[in-house]
Enzyme design. Structure first.
Site, PDB file in Angstrom:
ATOM      1  N   GLY A 201     -43.440   9.675 -63.795  1.00 13.94           N
ATOM      2  CA  GLY A 201     -44.437   9.323 -64.805  1.00 13.94           C
ATOM      3  C   GLY A 201     -45.606  10.291 -64.697  1.00 13.94           C
TER       4      GLY A 201
ATOM      5  N   GLY B  25     -44.748  11.141 -57.917  1.00  6.97           N
ATOM      6  CA  GLY B  25     -44.882   9.884 -57.174  1.00  6.97           C
ATOM      7  C   GLY B  25     -43.741   9.655 -56.198  1.00  6.97           C
TER       8      GLY B  25
ATOM      9  N   ILE C 193     -50.068   7.105 -61.095  1.00 13.10           N
ATOM     10  CA  ILE C 193     -51.111   6.104 -61.307  1.00 13.10           C
ATOM     11  C   ILE C 193     -50.858   4.875 -60.438  1.00 13.10           C
ATOM     12  CG2 ILE C 193     -51.585   6.887 -63.657  1.00 13.10           C
ATOM     13  CD1 ILE C 193     -50.265   4.189 -64.583  1.00 13.10           C
ATOM     14  N   ASP C 194     -49.603   4.700 -59.979  1.00  8.83           N
ATOM     15  CA  ASP C 194     -49.249   3.494 -59.220  1.00  8.83           C
ATOM     16  C   ASP C 194     -49.775   3.486 -57.778  1.00  8.83           C
ATOM     17  OD1 ASP C 194     -47.899   2.635 -61.410  1.00  8.83           O
ATOM     18  OD2 ASP C 194     -45.898   3.008 -60.619  1.00  8.83           O
TER      19      ASP C 194
ATOM     20  N   ARG D 227     -44.632  -1.187 -61.540  1.00 11.51           N
ATOM     21  CA  ARG D 227     -43.341  -1.874 -61.548  1.00 11.51           C
ATOM     22  C   ARG D 227     -43.031  -2.465 -60.186  1.00 11.51           C
ATOM     23  NH1 ARG D 227     -39.694   1.093 -65.396  1.00 11.51           N
ATOM     24  NH2 ARG D 227     -40.057   2.832 -63.999  1.00 11.51           N
TER      25      ARG D 227
ATOM     26  N   GLU E 166     -47.046  -5.532 -63.802  1.00 10.12           N
ATOM     27  CA  GLU E 166     -45.820  -5.691 -64.609  1.00 10.12           C
ATOM     28  C   GLU E 166     -44.622  -6.075 -63.744  1.00 10.12           C
ATOM     29  OE1 GLU E 166     -44.353  -2.014 -66.348  1.00 10.12           O
ATOM     30  OE2 GLU E 166     -45.268  -0.862 -64.741  1.00 10.12           O
TER      31      GLU E 166
ATOM     32  N   GLN F 198     -52.810   3.272 -69.878  1.00  8.13           N
ATOM     33  CA  GLN F 198     -53.309   3.578 -68.525  1.00  8.13           C
ATOM     34  C   GLN F 198     -52.885   4.954 -68.020  1.00  8.13           C
ATOM     35  OE1 GLN F 198     -52.620  -0.404 -66.124  1.00  8.13           O
ATOM     36  NE2 GLN F 198     -51.311  -0.209 -67.897  1.00  8.13           N
TER      37      GLN F 198
HETATM   38  O1  F6P Z   1     -45.921   6.133 -63.646  1.00  9.91           O
HETATM   39  C1  F6P Z   1     -45.536   4.946 -63.044  1.00  9.91           C
HETATM   40  C2  F6P Z   1     -45.319   3.922 -64.076  1.00  9.91           C
HETATM   41  O2  F6P Z   1     -46.472   3.954 -64.811  1.00  9.91           O
HETATM   42  C3  F6P Z   1     -45.022   2.505 -63.659  1.00  9.91           C
HETATM   43  O3  F6P Z   1     -46.135   1.735 -63.355  1.00  9.91           O
HETATM   44  C4  F6P Z   1     -44.271   1.973 -64.843  1.00  9.91           C
HETATM   45  O4  F6P Z   1     -43.450   0.947 -64.498  1.00  9.91           O
HETATM   46  C5  F6P Z   1     -43.500   3.148 -65.269  1.00  9.91           C
HETATM   47  O5  F6P Z   1     -44.258   4.273 -64.904  1.00  9.91           O
HETATM   48  C6  F6P Z   1     -43.128   3.167 -66.711  1.00  9.91           C
HETATM   49  O6  F6P Z   1     -42.851   4.474 -67.089  1.00  9.91           O
HETATM   50  P1  F6P Z   1     -41.864   4.972 -68.183  1.00  9.91           P
HETATM   51  O7  F6P Z   1     -42.255   4.311 -69.421  1.00  9.91           O
HETATM   52  O8  F6P Z   1     -42.097   6.423 -68.185  1.00  9.91           O
HETATM   53  O9  F6P Z   1     -40.507   4.586 -67.745  1.00  9.91           O
END
Ligand code: F6P
Length: 322
Positions: free
Chosen positions: A11, A102, A127-128, A172, A223, A255
Site C-alpha cells: 500500500g 510495509g 500507514i499501518d 487490516r 477495519e 487515510q
Molecule cells: O496500506 C495498508 C492498508 O492501508 C491496510 O490498512 C488496508 O487493509 C489495506 O492497505 C488496503 O489496501 P488495498 O486497498 O490496497 O488492498
C-alpha cells in the site's frame, strides 16, 4: 557500488516520494546511478527499470503516493519469479536494492537478500505501522493526522446529538492507527485486533457517562477488528447488547492519500539518505528505522514478533482519559 535500484511496494504511504528524492539526491552526490523500478516487485520481475536523475525527483517531496507506482505482488512469493527479478538486476550490473514498504514488502526483501547475489536494505513505509521494533513508519503520522481531521468534524456533530459514532480506520491486521486516532481524537474507546473488548462494560460506561450529561460518543474501530468485520461487525455486536442510535463513518483510502506531514517528510528523508550511506559502508540485509530518534539497523529476521507489548501503554491510556 556504482548502481542501485529502488522500489516502492505494498500500500502506498505518504512520504514514499520524499524517500525516493533523498535516495536519488544523496546517491547522485556519491556518483551512484539510481534506477527506479516501476510498480514494486512486479516491475522487478517484468524488468521495468528506468534511471532516476536528481532533477526528476524535484517537486515531489510534498506529494502523496509514489511516482514509481507500487503494487502487491503474489508472484514474488514464488522463488522462480524472484530468480527472474535477480537476473534483471544482475544484467544491469546492479547488486544493491532498496525496498520501501510495509510488513509484506520487507518479507519479500528479506527473501531476496537471503537467496544471494543482491544486497538489500528495507525502509519501513506503511500507514499501518505494523512492524515491531521499528517505531514510526513512513506515512503513519500523515494517516493519523488525516484521520484526526475527520474525527474532529464528526465530534462536532456527535456532541450535538445523542448518537454513538463509530469511525472505522484502516489496519487490516494492526491497530496502531486506531490507538493514535483514538487518543488524539478523544475517543470513548478503541476496538482493535490486538486486544479483546468487553462490549457490555463499554455499553455500561457509555450509559453512565450519559447519565452525567455527557453528549456525543466516538468509538474508533480498526477495519481488522471484530473478527475482521470492522465497523459493521461492531454495529452488529452493539445491537445485540444495546439500543444505541448508531452511525458509522469509514475513512478508508482517504487515510492513504494527501501531502505527507513534516514528520513523515523528515523521517523519509533521513531513512533514504542513510540507506545510501549504509550501502556505501558495506551494510546490507537489514531494515533501517528510527525507533528512538536515531537511525538504527535492524536485521530482517528480528521483525517477526508481536506488537502487543509496544501497544499496551497506549491502550491503557484510553481508559484513563474517558
Ligand atoms: O496500506 C495498508 C492498508 O492501508 C491496510 O490498512 C488496508 O487493509 C489495506 O492497505 C488496503 O489496501 P488495498 O486497498 O490496497 O488492498
Amino acid at each position: 557500488m556504482k548502481h542501485l535500484a529502488v522500489l516502492t511496494s505494498g500500500g502506498d504511504a505518504p512520504g514514499m516520494n520524499a524517500c525516493l528524492r533523498a535516495i536519488v539526491r544523496s546517491a547522485s552526490n556519491k556518483k551512484i546511478i539510481v534506477y527506479g523500478v516501476s510498480n514494486g516487485f512486479e516491475g522487478l520481475i517484468d524488468d521495468r527499470f528506468s534511471e532516476l536523475k536528481p532533477r526528476e525527483v524535484g517537486n515531489i517531496i510534498q506529494r502523496g503516493g509514489s511516482i514509481i507506482q507500487t503494487s502487491r505482488s503474489k508472484r514474488f512469493l514464488d522463488r522462480k519469479y524472484r530468480e527472474q527479478a535477480r537476473d534483471n538486476l544482475s544484467k544491469r550490473g546492479i547488486d544493491s536494492l532498496i525496498v520501501i514498504g510495509g510488513e509484506g514488502s520487507l518479507k519479500g526483501a528479506k527473501c531476496l537478500g537471503e537467496e544471494g547475489k543482491i544486497n538489500v536494505l528495507g525502509l519501513p513505509a506503511t500507514i499501518d505501522r505494523d512492524l515491531p521494533l521499528v517505531g514510526p513508519t513512513i506515512g503513519f503520522d500523515t494517516a493519523i493526522n488525516t484521520a484526526l481531521q475527520a474525527i474532529d468534524r464528526i465530534r462536532d456533530t456527535a456532541s450535538t446529538s445523542n448518537t454513538v459514532h463509530i469511525v472505522e480506520v484502516m489496519g487490516r491486521a494492526c491497530g496502531w492507527i486506531s490507538l493514535f486516532a483514538g487518543i488524539g481524537g478523544g475517543a470513548e474507546a478503541v476496538i482493535l485486533p490486538e486486544f479483546p473488548t468487553n462490549l457490555q462494560k463499554l455499553v455500561n460506561q457509555i450509559k453512565e457517562q450519559r447519565s452525567f450529561g455527557k453528549q456525543g460518543c466516538i468509538l474508533i474501530v480498526s477495519e481488522g477488528a471484530c473478527n475482521s468485520a470492522g465497523g459493521e461487525g461492531l454495529i452488529r455486536d452493539l445491537n445485540e447488547v444495546s439500543n444505541f442510535d448508531l452511525r458509522i463513518t469509514k475513512l478508508g483510502h482517504i487515510q492513504r492519500g494527501g501531502n505527507p506531514s513534516a514528520v513523515d517528510r523528515v523521517l523519509a528523508s533521513r531513512l533514504g539518505a542513510e540507506a545510501v550511506d549504509c550501502f556505501f559502508l558495506g551494510h546490507k540485509q537489514c531494515v533501517l528505522a528510527q525507533p528512538k530518534d536515531k537511525i538504527t539497523m535492524i536485521p530482517f529476521e528480528e521483525l517477526s514478533g508481536t506488537l502487543v507489548s509496544e501497544m499496551e501503554d497506549y491502550y491503557k491510556l484510553i481508559s484513563k482519559l474517558v
